[in-house]
Design an enzyme around this catalytic site. Structure first.
Site, PDB file in Angstrom:
ATOM      1  N   SER A 198       7.954  10.423  -2.158  1.00 20.86           N
ATOM      2  CA  SER A 198       7.456  11.628  -1.463  1.00 20.86           C
ATOM      3  C   SER A 198       6.662  11.243  -0.222  1.00 20.86           C
ATOM      4  O   SER A 198       6.616  11.990   0.752  1.00 20.86           O
ATOM      5  CB  SER A 198       6.597  12.484  -2.408  1.00 20.86           C
ATOM      6  OG  SER A 198       5.545  11.725  -2.974  1.00 20.86           O
ATOM      7  N   ASN A 224      -3.833   8.968   4.580  1.00 21.36           N
ATOM      8  CA  ASN A 224      -2.613   8.372   5.136  1.00 21.36           C
ATOM      9  C   ASN A 224      -2.509   8.415   6.657  1.00 21.36           C
ATOM     10  O   ASN A 224      -1.955   7.498   7.274  1.00 21.36           O
ATOM     11  CB  ASN A 224      -1.380   9.081   4.552  1.00 21.36           C
ATOM     12  CG  ASN A 224      -1.230   8.857   3.056  1.00 21.36           C
ATOM     13  OD1 ASN A 224      -1.747   7.869   2.534  1.00 21.36           O
ATOM     14  ND2 ASN A 224      -0.538   9.760   2.377  1.00 21.36           N
ATOM     15  N   HIS A 231       0.447   4.413  -2.503  1.00 19.47           N
ATOM     16  CA  HIS A 231       0.232   5.786  -2.031  1.00 19.47           C
ATOM     17  C   HIS A 231       1.387   6.701  -2.411  1.00 19.47           C
ATOM     18  O   HIS A 231       1.222   7.917  -2.467  1.00 19.47           O
ATOM     19  CB  HIS A 231      -0.021   5.796  -0.519  1.00 19.47           C
ATOM     20  CG  HIS A 231      -1.426   5.413  -0.179  1.00 19.47           C
ATOM     21  ND1 HIS A 231      -2.157   6.006   0.832  1.00 19.47           N
ATOM     22  CD2 HIS A 231      -2.254   4.495  -0.737  1.00 19.47           C
ATOM     23  CE1 HIS A 231      -3.372   5.462   0.879  1.00 19.47           C
ATOM     24  NE2 HIS A 231      -3.445   4.540  -0.050  1.00 19.47           N
ATOM     25  N   ASP A 232       2.556   6.136  -2.662  1.00 21.94           N
ATOM     26  CA  ASP A 232       3.661   6.943  -3.194  1.00 21.94           C
ATOM     27  C   ASP A 232       3.377   7.296  -4.656  1.00 21.94           C
ATOM     28  O   ASP A 232       3.388   8.465  -5.042  1.00 21.94           O
ATOM     29  CB  ASP A 232       4.982   6.163  -3.078  1.00 21.94           C
ATOM     30  CG  ASP A 232       6.158   6.969  -3.618  1.00 21.94           C
ATOM     31  OD1 ASP A 232       6.114   8.215  -3.511  1.00 21.94           O
ATOM     32  OD2 ASP A 232       7.112   6.370  -4.155  1.00 21.94           O
ATOM     33  N   ARG A 262       0.822  -1.218   0.000  1.00 20.79           N
ATOM     34  CA  ARG A 262       0.000   0.000   0.000  1.00 20.79           C
ATOM     35  C   ARG A 262       0.856   1.269   0.000  1.00 20.79           C
ATOM     36  O   ARG A 262       0.511   2.263  -0.630  1.00 20.79           O
ATOM     37  CB  ARG A 262      -0.928  -0.007   1.220  1.00 20.79           C
ATOM     38  CG  ARG A 262      -1.882   1.164   1.243  1.00 20.79           C
ATOM     39  CD  ARG A 262      -2.964   0.944   2.281  1.00 20.79           C
ATOM     40  NE  ARG A 262      -3.973   1.993   2.241  1.00 20.79           N
ATOM     41  CZ  ARG A 262      -4.243   2.807   3.260  1.00 20.79           C
ATOM     42  NH1 ARG A 262      -3.573   2.691   4.397  1.00 20.79           N
ATOM     43  NH2 ARG A 262      -5.176   3.720   3.138  1.00 20.79           N
ATOM     44  N   ASP A 320      -9.826  -9.289   2.900  1.00 15.72           N
ATOM     45  CA  ASP A 320     -10.257 -10.549   2.266  1.00 15.72           C
ATOM     46  C   ASP A 320     -10.642 -11.496   3.389  1.00 15.72           C
ATOM     47  O   ASP A 320      -9.773 -12.035   4.073  1.00 15.72           O
ATOM     48  CB  ASP A 320      -9.112 -11.119   1.416  1.00 15.72           C
ATOM     49  CG  ASP A 320      -9.383 -12.547   0.947  1.00 15.72           C
ATOM     50  OD1 ASP A 320     -10.467 -13.092   1.232  1.00 15.72           O
ATOM     51  OD2 ASP A 320      -8.491 -13.112   0.289  1.00 15.72           O
ATOM     52  N   HIS A 357      -6.352  -5.861  -2.361  1.00 14.59           N
ATOM     53  CA  HIS A 357      -7.153  -6.035  -1.143  1.00 14.59           C
ATOM     54  C   HIS A 357      -7.430  -7.514  -0.850  1.00 14.59           C
ATOM     55  O   HIS A 357      -8.310  -7.828  -0.064  1.00 14.59           O
ATOM     56  CB  HIS A 357      -8.459  -5.237  -1.253  1.00 14.59           C
ATOM     57  CG  HIS A 357      -8.245  -3.757  -1.169  1.00 14.59           C
ATOM     58  ND1 HIS A 357      -9.264  -2.824  -1.270  1.00 14.59           N
ATOM     59  CD2 HIS A 357      -7.115  -3.020  -0.986  1.00 14.59           C
ATOM     60  CE1 HIS A 357      -8.769  -1.600  -1.172  1.00 14.59           C
ATOM     61  NE2 HIS A 357      -7.466  -1.687  -1.006  1.00 14.59           N
ATOM     62  N   THR A 358      -6.683  -8.388  -1.452  1.00 12.46           N
ATOM     63  CA  THR A 358      -6.692  -9.802  -1.070  1.00 12.46           C
ATOM     64  C   THR A 358      -5.820 -10.020   0.167  1.00 12.46           C
ATOM     65  O   THR A 358      -5.783 -11.115   0.731  1.00 12.46           O
ATOM     66  CB  THR A 358      -6.187 -10.696  -2.240  1.00 12.46           C
ATOM     67  OG1 THR A 358      -6.198 -12.058  -1.808  1.00 12.46           O
ATOM     68  CG2 THR A 358      -4.769 -10.347  -2.666  1.00 12.46           C
TER      69      THR A 358
HETATM   70  C1  HEM Z   1      -9.317   1.272  -5.873  1.00 11.74           C
HETATM   71  C2  HEM Z   1      -9.198   2.239  -4.999  1.00 11.74           C
HETATM   72  C3  HEM Z   1      -8.723   1.987  -3.595  1.00 11.74           C
HETATM   73  C4  HEM Z   1      -9.342   2.402  -2.464  1.00 11.74           C
HETATM   74  C5  HEM Z   1     -10.612   3.248  -2.378  1.00 11.74           C
HETATM   75  C6  HEM Z   1      -8.578   1.906  -1.354  1.00 11.74           C
HETATM   76  C7  HEM Z   1      -8.873   2.144  -0.027  1.00 11.74           C
HETATM   77  C8  HEM Z   1      -8.267   1.508   1.036  1.00 11.74           C
HETATM   78  C9  HEM Z   1      -8.649   1.677   2.411  1.00 11.74           C
HETATM   79  C10 HEM Z   1      -9.731   2.620   2.921  1.00 11.74           C
HETATM   80  C11 HEM Z   1      -7.869   0.857   3.148  1.00 11.74           C
HETATM   81  C12 HEM Z   1      -7.895   0.701   4.672  1.00 11.74           C
HETATM   82  C13 HEM Z   1      -7.009   1.756   5.289  1.00 11.74           C
HETATM   83  C14 HEM Z   1      -7.159   1.838   6.797  1.00 11.74           C
HETATM   84  O1  HEM Z   1      -8.203   1.500   7.340  1.00 11.74           O
HETATM   85  O2  HEM Z   1      -6.197   2.283   7.466  1.00 11.74           O
HETATM   86  C15 HEM Z   1      -6.981   0.171   2.248  1.00 11.74           C
HETATM   87  C16 HEM Z   1      -6.038  -0.759   2.631  1.00 11.74           C
HETATM   88  C17 HEM Z   1      -5.175  -1.359   1.745  1.00 11.74           C
HETATM   89  N1  HEM Z   1      -5.014  -1.046   0.418  1.00 11.74           N
HETATM   90 FE1  HEM Z   1      -6.293   0.008  -0.721  1.00 11.74          FE
HETATM   91  N2  HEM Z   1      -7.520   1.189  -1.825  1.00 11.74           N
HETATM   92  C18 HEM Z   1      -7.561   1.212  -3.196  1.00 11.74           C
HETATM   93  C19 HEM Z   1      -6.635   0.660  -4.052  1.00 11.74           C
HETATM   94  C20 HEM Z   1      -5.501   0.003  -3.653  1.00 11.74           C
HETATM   95  C21 HEM Z   1      -4.395  -0.351  -4.513  1.00 11.74           C
HETATM   96  C22 HEM Z   1      -4.296   0.023  -5.987  1.00 11.74           C
HETATM   97  C23 HEM Z   1      -3.492  -1.018  -3.746  1.00 11.74           C
HETATM   98  C24 HEM Z   1      -2.157  -1.579  -4.126  1.00 11.74           C
HETATM   99  C25 HEM Z   1      -1.825  -1.953  -5.345  1.00 11.74           C
HETATM  100  C26 HEM Z   1      -4.057  -1.100  -2.419  1.00 11.74           C
HETATM  101  C27 HEM Z   1      -3.501  -1.777  -1.367  1.00 11.74           C
HETATM  102  C28 HEM Z   1      -4.029  -1.823  -0.091  1.00 11.74           C
HETATM  103  C29 HEM Z   1      -3.545  -2.724   0.944  1.00 11.74           C
HETATM  104  C30 HEM Z   1      -2.514  -3.822   0.745  1.00 11.74           C
HETATM  105  C31 HEM Z   1      -4.257  -2.404   2.106  1.00 11.74           C
HETATM  106  C32 HEM Z   1      -4.052  -3.020   3.498  1.00 11.74           C
HETATM  107  C33 HEM Z   1      -2.911  -2.278   4.182  1.00 11.74           C
HETATM  108  C34 HEM Z   1      -2.565  -2.782   5.573  1.00 11.74           C
HETATM  109  O3  HEM Z   1      -3.096  -3.787   6.049  1.00 11.74           O
HETATM  110  O4  HEM Z   1      -1.706  -2.129   6.196  1.00 11.74           O
HETATM  111  N3  HEM Z   1      -5.237  -0.437  -2.383  1.00 11.74           N
HETATM  112  N4  HEM Z   1      -7.241   0.596   0.964  1.00 11.74           N
END
Ligand code: HEM
Length: 324
Positions: A79, A95, A69-70, A65, A243, A196-197
């Site tokens: 950054s 963030n 976000h970078d 992630r 997931d 998000h798997t």
């Molecule tokens: C499609 C639009 C996306 C949205 C709206 C989104 C939103 C979010 C949100 C709200 C969370 C939870 C954050 C928290 O509660 O602190 C999250 C977690 C995460 N996102 Fe996304 N995300 C998106 C796309 C992506 C992409 C493109 C990636 C990487 C290629 C990604 C990887 C992750 C990962 C791995 C987590 C879990 C992080 C952790 O457990 O520390 N996301 N995302």
């Protein structure tokens, strides 16, 4: 006079060459970039990522992630790692209180500075660490183009405007990935969402979705025990896996979950909600190889967003601050 006009010509050539460099920046990246200057760079990163993920599986998700976000905020230039600037990206809404993994990156950077001082950029470390995280959790591998350099600024405004929030609907998600010269396709967007798997989300990011119509009622009820409808600081940070089936394995279960209305975030379920991406979700759910191949392709594209190359930016000695 002759020498003045020569100087002018030389300056012109320099300006034109610099412009060409900037416009073709991603074409400058090369997977062999550190082969001579720091031959052990990639193995050092991989060993550190494997150790961090072995200690805590979620760290793989957090590192993946961090790279996303970078890259979505002024390109993949590290950054997001700068914390020496007031109001930097780490304080932006998507963030703050959410990003993790900075310590792992700092540890890798310290090892690489000892091996090959001021050679391997923080932006490249993030990109390789994201790939190695996916591999460590059982996902696909791919070759990472290298040679990014690090920014000298962090951009909180950009983080607030360019990172998609979980409240986005399908059109907004498609636009968020396709705009600002990102040129990521709809398939790239659906494939990248498959990240998000793995990993977890805080109650505050999925609370509203639990009350929506397109969520499995048993699934919603089980989440309600730790994430009740009433907004409260005591439950806001309670975590749930993105997931529900295989939370720590990089597989295609994320898409099967969507088919049974078990997407955790509103934005997740938007990908399978009687819209134009339903067929892509069905394909990724039934064909693991189609997903892993699309994911690897899209990760390389995301990793190539607006890199600084050549003499742009700098190689930071510490990832959290600009060189003094
Ligand atoms: C499609 C639009 C996306 C949205 C709206 C989104 C939103 C979010 C949100 C709200 C969370 C939870 C954050 C928290 O509660 O602190 C999250 C977690 C995460 N996102 Fe996304 N995300 C998106 C796309 C992506 C992409 C493109 C990636 C990487 C290629 C990604 C990887 C992750 C990962 C791995 C987590 C879990 C992080 C952790 O457990 O520390 N996301 N995302």
């Amino acid at each position: 006079m002759a020498s003045a006009s020569n100087n002018f010509l030389i300056s012109l050539v320099v300006v034109v060459a610099a412009a060409a460099l900037a416009s073709g920046a991603s074409a400058q990246l090369s997977s062999t970039f550190y082969d001579t200057s720091c031959p052990n760079a990639l193995s050092t990163i991989r060993t550190a990522v494997n150790a961090a993920v072995a200690q805590e599986a979620r760290m793989g998700a957090s590192l993946l992630r961090l790279h996303f976000h970078d890259c979505f905020v002024q390109g993949c230039d590290a950054s997001v790692l700068l914390n020496d600037t007031n109001g930097g990206e780490q304080n932006a809404i998507p963030n703050a209180g959410s990003l993790r993994g900075f310590g792992v990156i700092d540890n890798i950077k310290a090892q690489l500075e000892a091996l090959c001082p001021q050679t391997v950029s923080c932006a490249d470390i993030l990109t390789v660490a994201a790939r190695d995280s996916v591999v460590a959790l059982g996902g696909p591998s791919w070759t990472v183009p290298l040679g990014r350099r690090d920014s000298t600024n962090s951009n909180a405004t950009g983080a607030n405007s360019d990172l998609p929030p979980p409240s986005f609907n399908l059109d907004q998600l498609i636009n968020s990935f396709g705009n600002n010269n990102k040129n990521l396709t709809v398939t790239d967007m659906v494939a990248l969402s498959g990240a998000h798997t793995i990993g977890q989300a805080r109650c505050t990011t999925f609370r509203d979705h639990l009350g929506e119509a397109n969520i499995n009622s048993t699934f919603a009820a089980s989440l309600r025990t730790s994430c009740p409808a009433a907004q409260s600081t005591s439950t806001d940070n309670n975590l749930a896996p993105l997931d529900v089936t295989t939370p720590n394995t990089f597989d295609n279960a994320y898409y099967s979950n969507l088919l049974s209305q078990r997407g955790l975030l509103h934005s997740d379920q938007e990908l399978f909600n009687n819209g134009s991406t339903d067929s892509i979700v069905r394909n990724f759910a039934s064909n693991a190889a189609a997903f892993t191949s699309a994911f690897a392709t899209a990760m390389v594209k995301m990793g190539n967003l607006q890199p600084l190359t050549g003499t742009q930016g700098q190689i930071r000695r510490n990832c959290w601050r600009v060189n003094s």
